[in-house]
Design a protein around this motif. Sequence first.
Motif, PDB file in Angstrom:
ATOM      1  N   GLU A  31     -78.172  24.635  29.213  1.00  0.00           N
ATOM      2  CA  GLU A  31     -77.506  25.337  28.209  1.00  0.00           C
ATOM      3  C   GLU A  31     -76.465  25.953  29.136  1.00  0.00           C
ATOM      4  O   GLU A  31     -75.535  26.422  28.313  1.00  0.00           O
ATOM      5  CB  GLU A  31     -78.859  26.870  28.068  1.00  0.00           C
ATOM      6  N   THR A  32     -76.806  26.423  30.769  1.00  0.00           N
ATOM      7  CA  THR A  32     -75.370  26.824  30.942  1.00  0.00           C
ATOM      8  C   THR A  32     -74.082  25.973  30.820  1.00  0.00           C
ATOM      9  O   THR A  32     -73.125  26.383  30.512  1.00  0.00           O
ATOM     10  CB  THR A  32     -75.425  27.243  32.422  1.00  0.00           C
ATOM     11  N   LYS A  34     -73.778  23.443  29.085  1.00  0.00           N
ATOM     12  CA  LYS A  34     -72.938  23.694  27.538  1.00  0.00           C
ATOM     13  C   LYS A  34     -72.349  24.651  27.001  1.00  0.00           C
ATOM     14  O   LYS A  34     -71.464  24.264  26.496  1.00  0.00           O
ATOM     15  CB  LYS A  34     -74.658  24.003  26.734  1.00  0.00           C
ATOM     16  N   ASP A  35     -72.223  25.400  27.905  1.00  0.00           N
ATOM     17  CA  ASP A  35     -71.907  27.434  27.230  1.00  0.00           C
ATOM     18  C   ASP A  35     -70.698  26.512  27.778  1.00  0.00           C
ATOM     19  O   ASP A  35     -69.806  26.999  27.497  1.00  0.00           O
ATOM     20  CB  ASP A  35     -72.410  28.295  27.603  1.00  0.00           C
ATOM     21  N   LYS A  36     -69.964  26.156  28.542  1.00  0.00           N
ATOM     22  CA  LYS A  36     -68.877  26.031  29.970  1.00  0.00           C
ATOM     23  C   LYS A  36     -68.476  25.090  29.230  1.00  0.00           C
ATOM     24  O   LYS A  36     -67.186  25.124  28.964  1.00  0.00           O
ATOM     25  CB  LYS A  36     -69.547  25.356  31.789  1.00  0.00           C
ATOM     26  N   ILE A  38     -68.326  24.060  26.035  1.00  0.00           N
ATOM     27  CA  ILE A  38     -67.750  25.173  24.612  1.00  0.00           C
ATOM     28  C   ILE A  38     -66.454  25.613  24.963  1.00  0.00           C
ATOM     29  O   ILE A  38     -65.866  25.557  24.305  1.00  0.00           O
ATOM     30  CB  ILE A  38     -68.989  24.956  23.997  1.00  0.00           C
ATOM     31  N   GLN A  39     -66.545  26.552  25.719  1.00  0.00           N
ATOM     32  CA  GLN A  39     -65.869  27.715  25.962  1.00  0.00           C
ATOM     33  C   GLN A  39     -64.747  26.873  26.816  1.00  0.00           C
ATOM     34  O   GLN A  39     -63.495  26.962  25.874  1.00  0.00           O
ATOM     35  CB  GLN A  39     -67.000  28.465  26.771  1.00  0.00           C
TER      36      GLN A  39
END
Length: 205
Positions: A31-32, A34-36, A38-39
Amino acid sequence: ELGRSLSAVFSNYISSIHYAAVTPMIIEAHETAKDKLIQHLTEWPQPPGCREWGLQSAIEQFLIAEGFAHFLKTGKTLSRHQIGADLLHDEEYMAGVMGMCQELSHYSMRRATELDQSSVRLCSKFIHEVKEELLNFNFRNSPLRRRFDGIKYAERRCENILYELSFAPGLATQQYDKAKEESYQPAKSRIQHLSSPSSSSSSSS
């Protein structure tokens, strides 16, 4: 550097799914990452074909990981809109779907060791429908051509597994789970419409 580190996390998540070894720590790392990703894609948009190789690889591994997990839960492909349609190029999304089909063929081999005929059939049906839909595109001289050919081999691999399972001693004939089959959407509704001129040719490969 970012692409390589993210790819490693996504690949580890895929492996943990195969071995039924998904832990809270692995999920958190996924999840971490994934967030990186997408950002980064949001802050640094680039036209098709201009992303560096490492980032392209990370995107593909991300799509395979997310799509693989989503399919095992729903029997369907993760749509572009569920990820963020504006973040992905057509070719990236298609590469992810093709890569997921390869993972499903490997997953089928593992399920075959448990004599899980119905799961292998579900994967085989999915791969076949994706292949049939992708036949509407012309991948000649495209980087996606080799990946598309890989889907044909993945389908054949599943067919061979099903054939071998039919001879497994003590294996009772298994029928599809009707609830899963009824919720199974046709490939045309799963593969999102691709409007990119470079990938919208209707010529058969």
